[in-house]
Design a protein around this motif. Structure first.
Motif, short mmCIF file in Angstrom:
data_model
loop_
_atom_site.label_atom_id
_atom_site.label_comp_id
_atom_site.label_asym_id
_atom_site.label_seq_id
_atom_site.Cartn_x
_atom_site.Cartn_y
_atom_site.Cartn_z
N ALA A 40 0.82 -1.21 0.00
CA ALA A 40 0.00 0.00 0.00
C ALA A 40 0.86 1.27 0.00
O ALA A 40 0.37 2.34 -0.33
N ARG A 41 2.14 1.11 0.39
CA ARG A 41 3.08 2.23 0.37
C ARG A 41 4.34 1.79 -0.37
O ARG A 41 4.90 0.74 -0.09
N ILE A 42 4.76 2.61 -1.31
CA ILE A 42 5.99 2.34 -2.04
C ILE A 42 6.99 3.43 -1.69
O ILE A 42 6.75 4.60 -1.92
N ASN A 43 8.13 3.01 -1.12
CA ASN A 43 9.18 3.93 -0.73
C ASN A 43 10.20 4.00 -1.87
O ASN A 43 10.85 3.01 -2.19
N LEU A 44 10.32 5.17 -2.46
CA LEU A 44 11.21 5.35 -3.60
C LEU A 44 12.69 5.36 -3.22
O LEU A 44 13.55 5.21 -4.09
N THR A 45 12.99 5.52 -1.93
CA THR A 45 14.39 5.64 -1.52
C THR A 45 14.93 4.40 -0.82
O THR A 45 16.04 4.41 -0.32
N GLU A 78 -1.82 8.35 -17.67
CA GLU A 78 -1.45 7.91 -19.02
C GLU A 78 0.01 7.43 -19.10
O GLU A 78 0.49 7.11 -20.17
N VAL A 79 0.69 7.42 -17.95
CA VAL A 79 2.11 7.06 -17.91
C VAL A 79 2.27 5.56 -17.61
O VAL A 79 1.78 5.07 -16.59
N TRP A 80 2.97 4.86 -18.51
CA TRP A 80 3.27 3.45 -18.31
C TRP A 80 4.30 3.30 -17.20
O TRP A 80 5.32 3.98 -17.19
N LEU A 81 4.04 2.39 -16.26
CA LEU A 81 5.00 2.11 -15.19
C LEU A 81 5.69 0.76 -15.37
O LEU A 81 6.88 0.64 -15.12
N ALA A 82 4.92 -0.27 -15.77
CA ALA A 82 5.51 -1.60 -15.92
C ALA A 82 4.54 -2.54 -16.63
O ALA A 82 3.32 -2.35 -16.57
N ASP A 83 5.12 -3.56 -17.26
CA ASP A 83 4.33 -4.67 -17.80
C ASP A 83 4.30 -5.77 -16.73
O ASP A 83 5.30 -5.98 -16.02
N ALA A 84 3.20 -6.46 -16.63
CA ALA A 84 3.11 -7.59 -15.69
C ALA A 84 3.99 -8.72 -16.19
O ALA A 84 3.99 -9.05 -17.37
N TYR A 85 4.78 -9.30 -15.29
CA TYR A 85 5.58 -10.46 -15.67
C TYR A 85 4.85 -11.75 -15.32
O TYR A 85 5.25 -12.84 -15.75
N SER A 86 3.74 -11.62 -14.58
CA SER A 86 2.96 -12.79 -14.23
C SER A 86 1.50 -12.38 -14.04
O SER A 86 1.21 -11.30 -13.52
N LEU A 87 0.59 -13.24 -14.48
CA LEU A 87 -0.83 -13.09 -14.20
C LEU A 87 -1.34 -14.47 -13.88
O LEU A 87 -1.24 -15.39 -14.70
N VAL A 105 8.98 -0.16 -11.58
CA VAL A 105 8.00 0.87 -11.18
C VAL A 105 8.69 2.02 -10.47
O VAL A 105 8.48 3.19 -10.81
N THR A 106 9.54 1.73 -9.49
CA THR A 106 10.16 2.80 -8.70
C THR A 106 11.21 3.58 -9.47
O THR A 106 11.54 4.71 -9.10
N ASP A 107 11.76 3.01 -10.54
CA ASP A 107 12.74 3.73 -11.37
C ASP A 107 12.08 4.76 -12.29
O ASP A 107 12.77 5.56 -12.90
N ASN A 108 10.76 4.75 -12.38
CA ASN A 108 10.07 5.68 -13.26
C ASN A 108 10.04 7.08 -12.64
O ASN A 108 9.54 7.25 -11.53
N LEU A 111 6.92 8.94 -10.80
CA LEU A 111 6.52 8.75 -9.40
C LEU A 111 7.18 9.76 -8.47
O LEU A 111 6.64 10.10 -7.43
N THR A 112 8.36 10.25 -8.84
CA THR A 112 9.08 11.20 -7.99
C THR A 112 8.25 12.44 -7.72
O THR A 112 8.22 12.96 -6.60
N ALA A 113 7.57 12.91 -8.72
CA ALA A 113 6.74 14.12 -8.58
C ALA A 113 5.58 13.89 -7.61
O ALA A 113 5.06 14.85 -7.04
N ASP A 114 5.20 12.63 -7.41
CA ASP A 114 4.07 12.32 -6.53
C ASP A 114 4.51 11.88 -5.14
O ASP A 114 3.68 11.40 -4.36
N ALA A 115 5.79 12.01 -4.81
CA ALA A 115 6.27 11.59 -3.49
C ALA A 115 5.49 12.32 -2.39
O ALA A 115 5.28 13.52 -2.45
N GLY A 116 5.04 11.54 -1.42
CA GLY A 116 4.25 12.09 -0.32
C GLY A 116 2.76 12.10 -0.59
O GLY A 116 1.97 12.49 0.27
N ASN A 117 2.36 11.66 -1.75
CA ASN A 117 0.94 11.69 -2.12
C ASN A 117 0.36 10.29 -2.28
O ASN A 117 1.09 9.33 -2.54
#
Length: 154
Positions: A40-45, A78-87, A105-108, A111-117
């Motif tokens: 539920a939380r992704i830490n970019l650092t 509209e920004v692509w983050l990743a393709d699923a490697y498994s379904l 995902v985190t290398d995109n 996401l940096t602009a949305d940090a804290g949101n």
């Protein structure tokens, strides 16, 4: 005064019961195309233990069919983050589980602009399923869920 209060309470209870019955009777429509995205939380650092971001999509696969192929993406608007490697499909929960590389995902930089949101991510794409007779179906979908983007120290 007491009669009015009792009438209001009874009306509220009746309303809740009607909504409960409606949600039970039409689960796909009531769920409103919602995905559960974990963590539920992704830490970019940080590079914690989790290597995967998963989206759980509660929707049934047609009776008698098994999953055979997929093309699924994780999007931020509209920004692509990743393709699923498994379904995969969990028959017990009647849910699809899409897995994405956390690093991708985190290398995109989007996401940096949305940090804290808290942001809305969308899992979209299609899957194919086949039955024992060899009949194939293709279904497209788009489900959304929310996560927090964290970047301590920024």
């Amino acid at each position: 005064m007491e009669s009015t209060r009792n009438t209001t309470v009874k009306a509220a209870i009746a309303f809740v019961l009607i909504l409960t019955c409606a949600f039970s009777a039409i689960p796909d429509q009531a769920m409103g195309q919602t995905a559960i995205i974990t963590p539920a939380r992704i830490n970019l650092t940080s590079s914690g233990q989790a290597e995967t971001i998963q989206a759980i999509i509660h929707t049934p696969l047609e009776e008698g069919y098994t999953l055979s192929a997929f093309d699924v993406q994780l999007m931020l608007g509209e920004v692509w983050l990743a393709d699923a490697y498994s379904l995969t499909y969990c028959e017990y929960d009647k849910a699809f589980i899409a897995s994405f590389s956390k690093r991708t995902v985190t290398d995109n930089p989007a996401l940096t602009a949305d940090a804290g949101n808290r942001v809305k991510l969308t899992v979209e794409g299609l899957y194919q399923a086949v039955n024992t007779d060899g009949d194939t179906i293709t279904r497209s979908f788009s489900y959304s869920g929310y996560i927090w983007i964290m970047a301590p120290g920024r």
